[in-house]
Write a protein that holds these residues in place. Structure first.
Motif, mmCIF file in Angstrom:
data_model
loop_
_atom_site.group_PDB
_atom_site.id
_atom_site.type_symbol
_atom_site.label_atom_id
_atom_site.label_comp_id
_atom_site.label_asym_id
_atom_site.label_seq_id
_atom_site.Cartn_x
_atom_site.Cartn_y
_atom_site.Cartn_z
ATOM 1 N N VAL A 326 0.847 -1.196 0.000
ATOM 2 C CA VAL A 326 0.000 0.000 0.000
ATOM 3 C C VAL A 326 0.879 1.241 0.000
ATOM 4 C CG1 VAL A 326 -1.770 1.274 1.242
ATOM 5 C CG2 VAL A 326 -1.817 -1.228 1.236
ATOM 6 N N LEU A 327 0.640 2.100 -0.971
ATOM 7 C CA LEU A 327 1.372 3.360 -1.087
ATOM 8 C C LEU A 327 0.341 4.491 -1.028
ATOM 9 C CD1 LEU A 327 3.727 2.396 -4.057
ATOM 10 C CD2 LEU A 327 4.168 2.136 -1.601
ATOM 11 N N TYR A 328 0.174 5.082 0.154
ATOM 12 C CA TYR A 328 -0.830 6.119 0.346
ATOM 13 C C TYR A 328 -0.179 7.473 0.604
ATOM 14 C CZ TYR A 328 -4.868 2.987 0.601
ATOM 15 O OH TYR A 328 -5.864 2.099 0.303
ATOM 16 N N GLY A 329 -0.733 8.506 -0.025
ATOM 17 C CA GLY A 329 -0.327 9.885 0.233
ATOM 18 C C GLY A 329 -1.491 10.651 0.809
ATOM 19 N N LEU A 330 -1.186 11.663 1.596
ATOM 20 C CA LEU A 330 -2.237 12.453 2.251
ATOM 21 C C LEU A 330 -1.847 13.924 2.237
ATOM 22 C CD1 LEU A 330 -4.792 12.774 4.033
ATOM 23 C CD2 LEU A 330 -3.317 12.326 6.016
#
Length: 399
Positions: A326-330
């Motif tokens: 999982v590669l999540y940006g915020l």
């Protein structure tokens, strides 16, 4: 031999104006200083701040004592030899209320618990005493307050006078004097005898009221913050206004506010727990949807309007349900966050991504082999950083 300044506040602390002659002019911290033959201005000493006021209409910044002479530090120079001094009576009387109140409070501690006052600070808003006590209960604090205020309401006479050092044995002083030679005594009739050079009231009734606000542990002792007189009235007025406001907001009487507040706290805790359980279920559903929509082992997304903890929880739920990265940006206000996670069975150390993405978003962070979290200051490169992370992980998975 330097001529000493006559201290008019010893003779009459209620005197507001005085005429004097200049003995000497000097400077202090690049400010003009006058040394006078006499003064009503009390110098900073014994925990009590110096008086405020004017000399020939020039503001007195501070007042100090040096070699038995009083230094008046002025906002600007005074050129006339004839001096007219005026102290700020409102400030003087306030200090007298607080300082006299401290004597009453300290003797109350001494009389009831044989507890010595170790230090005293008269602040511009709140005063405090440090007492030689290991612990004290709320009921015991109230007992101290009752005695102190009984002395106030009895309107006892307060006298000040000087005695020789060798005569101190004949006076029941609360604590031995620190100075030598001529000793000034402040006597509260049949209650307290203290060696003190401060300005004091003539009768205890002028203190008005003594109220202890809070206490805290310090240096294995207890420090008590307190208010006297007008300060205590202002504090009561403000708190009473707040109580009325709370009473109206909660639609209860003032006596029911505490119970109503405790009930609201319990309800809030229960609601938070319920919300947390609901949030966890929603995250699980969202994780399942992300897995069902995934076309490969790498799930990449950029979010806005969420908090980092939610995104972290979502990532962890996904990697627990299957073999995914999982590669999540915020995007969050002026900062960005990266949450990079991998199922442990994939044998990928997510910490390898740290030196790749950190420079791109000017970030800081780290983590474990399966979870890395990074906070950065450059939002413009967030998408590019995720793309680089994707390329690196994709190459690892296809090796």
């Amino acid at each position: 031999m330097n001529k000493q300044t006559k201290r008019l506040y010893f003779e009459n602390p209620y005197q507001v104006e005085f005429d004097a002659k200049i003995i000497e002019k000097t400077t202090y911290e690049e400010k003009s200083v006058l040394i006078l033959d006499k003064t009503c201005f009390y110098p900073e000493s014994g925990g009590q701040p110096s008086d405020k006021g004017t000399i020939n209409k020039v503001k007195v910044i501070k007042v100090l004592e040096k070699n038995s002479r009083i230094l008046h530090v002025l906002e600007e120079d005074v050129f006339s030899e004839d001096i007219k001094g005026i102290i700020d009576w409102i400030v003087r009387f306030d200090y007298m209320q607080q300082h006299t109140g401290q004597h009453i409070l300290s003797q109350s501690f001494d009389e009831i618990y044989n507890a010595e006052t170790l230090s005293f600070h008269l602040g511009h808003e709140i005063s405090s005493v440090e007492i030689d006590l290991r612990k004290i209960t709320e009921e015991e604090v109230e007992k101290i307050e009752r005695l102190a205020n009984e002395i106030v309401f009895q309107d006892r006479e307060i006298k000040t006078y000087f005695i020789q050092e060798e005569e101190t044995q004949s006076v029941p002083l609360r604590k031995p004097p620190k100075k030598k030679g001529l000793i000034r005594i402040v006597e509260i009739s049949d209650f307290d005898y203290s060696a003190c050079g401060g300005t004091h009231l003539r009768r205890t009734g002028e203190v008005g009221i003594i109220k202890i606000l809070k206490l805290e542990r310090i240096r294995n002792n207890v420090r008590f913050e307190f208010l006297c007189g007008k300060r205590a009235l202002q504090d009561y007025t403000r708190k009473n206004r707040d109580l009325r406001h709370l009473s109206n907001k909660l639609s209860v009487s003032e006596g029911e506010i505490l119970n109503s507040f405790e009930k609201l706290v319990l309800e809030l805790k229960a609601q938070k727990k319920k919300n947390k359980n609901t949030q966890e279920k929603l995250i699980q559903y969202e994780a399942q949807e992300a897995i069902q929509g995934a076309k490969e082992k790498i799930i990449k997304e950029i979010y806005s309007g969420r908090n980092p903890e939610e995104v972290r929880s979502l990532a962890l739920n996904i990697i627990k349900k299957g073999e995914y990265v999982v590669l999540y940006g915020l995007r969050a206000e002026k900062r960005v966050h990266l949450v990079l996670a991998s199922s442990e069975t994939l044998d990928i150390d997510m910490r390898e991504l740290v030196p790749i993405v950190i420079p791109m978003i000017k970030g800081k962070g780290g983590g474990s082999p399966s979870l890395v979290q990074i906070a950065g200051e450059d939002p413009e490169n967030l998408e590019l950083a995720l793309d680089r992370a994707y390329e690196y992980i994709n190459n690892r998975l296809t090796d």
